[in-house]
Write a protein that holds these residues in place. Structure first.
Motif, PDB file in Angstrom:
ATOM      1  N   GLU A  72       1.746  -1.151   8.103  1.00  0.00           N
ATOM      2  CA  GLU A  72       3.386  -1.245   8.479  1.00  0.00           C
ATOM      3  C   GLU A  72       4.141  -1.916   7.311  1.00  0.00           C
ATOM      4  OE1 GLU A  72       0.768  -1.881  10.742  1.00  0.00           O
ATOM      5  OE2 GLU A  72       1.682   0.215  11.564  1.00  0.00           O
ATOM      6  N   LYS A  76       6.789  -0.873   4.809  1.00  0.00           N
ATOM      7  CA  LYS A  76       8.109  -1.346   4.595  1.00  0.00           C
ATOM      8  C   LYS A  76       8.068  -1.810   3.027  1.00  0.00           C
ATOM      9  CE  LYS A  76      10.088  -5.884   6.354  1.00  0.00           C
ATOM     10  NZ  LYS A  76       9.896  -7.151   6.547  1.00  0.00           N
ATOM     11  N   GLU A  77       7.214  -2.046   2.391  1.00  0.00           N
ATOM     12  CA  GLU A  77       7.526  -2.367   0.910  1.00  0.00           C
ATOM     13  C   GLU A  77       7.753  -1.161   0.031  1.00  0.00           C
ATOM     14  OE1 GLU A  77       7.598  -4.934  -0.622  1.00  0.00           O
ATOM     15  OE2 GLU A  77       7.355  -4.556  -2.673  1.00  0.00           O
ATOM     16  N   LYS A  79       9.694   1.386   1.502  1.00  0.00           N
ATOM     17  CA  LYS A  79      11.185   1.798   1.891  1.00  0.00           C
ATOM     18  C   LYS A  79      11.916   0.766   1.118  1.00  0.00           C
ATOM     19  CE  LYS A  79      10.426   3.354   6.443  1.00  0.00           C
ATOM     20  NZ  LYS A  79      10.251   2.916   7.935  1.00  0.00           N
ATOM     21  N   ARG A  80      11.710  -0.339   0.941  1.00  0.00           N
ATOM     22  CA  ARG A  80      12.304  -1.190  -0.234  1.00  0.00           C
ATOM     23  C   ARG A  80      12.328  -0.703  -1.546  1.00  0.00           C
ATOM     24  NH1 ARG A  80      11.923  -4.969  -3.963  1.00  0.00           N
ATOM     25  NH2 ARG A  80       9.738  -4.837  -4.180  1.00  0.00           N
TER      26      ARG A  80
END
Ligand code: NAP
Length: 277
Positions: A72, A76-77, A79-80
């Motif tokens: 996860e 998330k990284e 997506k950043r």
């Protein structure tokens, strides 16, 4: 006659052209590599990618996570990075730890930043012959053939290997060049029935000496993608010593397709920049 394809030289030429293009456009593309864990081979591949980026004027950043990080957080990284305007290419260095869903992680990368050409969208667009980012090793094979002026239209091309990374994208790239393509794999019966017909034979199976002299047509162009280690010596899938006596052109291992893979990654970073801007 020298029939050995010089992949090192070809990759130098390609990198020189990429550097010139970056200078002419006055841009600073950026590649971010995500690594999870400390795989030794990955460390070497990443170091080579960094050096190649620096050579042509591409910014390089490595984000390295401990292998205890959760899927996860890696997602998330990514997506950043997808949202960061100054990042043009995002590459997840494989392999990932066994507990990761590789497809899920890779497909989080925005297709326009997927410089490895592995997302479903890029693979689909390749099949449909839409503009897209294409996997680097297959692109490297086509670049080599182009640089050595090998004509593909109407030619019999045989690909040994059908992996998602190499064999399958090659099928599409050769079809796009109007070649007639046959594909062999581990369940194919008597592959020499196909390899012997090939004007261009590309081998990506990962088996030392899989292709012997009797399996190759006189004057064929032979591209060896395989990288194997025999008694600590690197070699390909083709019996180079014997097959080179019959081939009109042949790639050595090392020094053939390998150097082209990184050069094509750089090319993809610049292409990604252009798509995004
Ligand atoms: P892979 O995922 O293991 O796929 C190998 C393919 O070869 C599979 O499709 C397999 O058939 C087929 N195969 C295996 N044994 C065979 C046999 N005896 N006869 C016919 N086909 C056979 O490997 P990959 O990722 O495509 O890589 C292939 C080789 O290229 C490896 O040596 C790898 O290290 C090298 N490589 C080099 C570069 C580079 O930059 N030069 C980049 C990537 C890979 P099935 O589908 O039936 O299993």
């Amino acid at each position: 006659m020298n029939n050995i394809i010089d992949g090192k030289l070809a990759s130098k030429v390609l990198k020189y052209n990429i550097r010139k293009e970056i200078e002419a456009l006055n841009i600073k593309p950026k590649l971010v590599v995500i690594q999870v864990g400390d795989n030794k081979a990955s460390n070497i591949y990443i170091k080579n990618k960094r050096l190649a980026c620096e050579m042509v004027g591409i910014d390089f950043e490595l984000i390295k996570f401990n292998d205890t990080i959760s899927e996860e957080l890696v997602i998330k990284e990514i997506k950043r990075l997808n949202d960061e305007k100054e990042v043009n290419g995002v590459l997840v260095q494989l392999p990932l730890p066994n507990n990761f869903n590789v497809a899920k992680v890779i497909n989080t990368i925005k297709p326009t930043k997927d410089v490895d050409g592995l997302t479903y969208e890029n693979v689909g667009n390749l099949v449909l012959e839409n503009e897209c980012l294409v996997s680097c090793t297959p692109s490297g094979v086509l670049e080599l053939l182009k640089m050595y002026n090998v004509k593909l239209e109407g030619k019999n091309v045989c690909i040994v290997g059908r992996s998602n990374l190499v064999g399958k994208p090659l099928i599409q790239l050769f079809l796009k060049q109007n070649a007639t393509v046959s594909v062999c794999h581990s369940k194919s019966l008597d592959i020499k029935n196909y390899t012997r017909l090939a004007d261009v034979l590309v081998v990506a199976a990962g088996h030392t000496n899989l292709i012997t002299k009797d399996m190759v047509k006189n004057g064929a162009v032979v591209i060896d993608v395989g990288i194997n280690k025999e008694n600590d010596v690197l070699c390909g899938d083709v019996d180079f010593k014997e097959v080179s006596k019959k081939a009109s052109l042949i790639t050595p291992v090392p020094g053939g397709v390998g150097p082209m893979t990184i050069a094509c990654l750089l090319k993809n970073v610049v292409k990604a920049y252009k798509i995004q801007n």
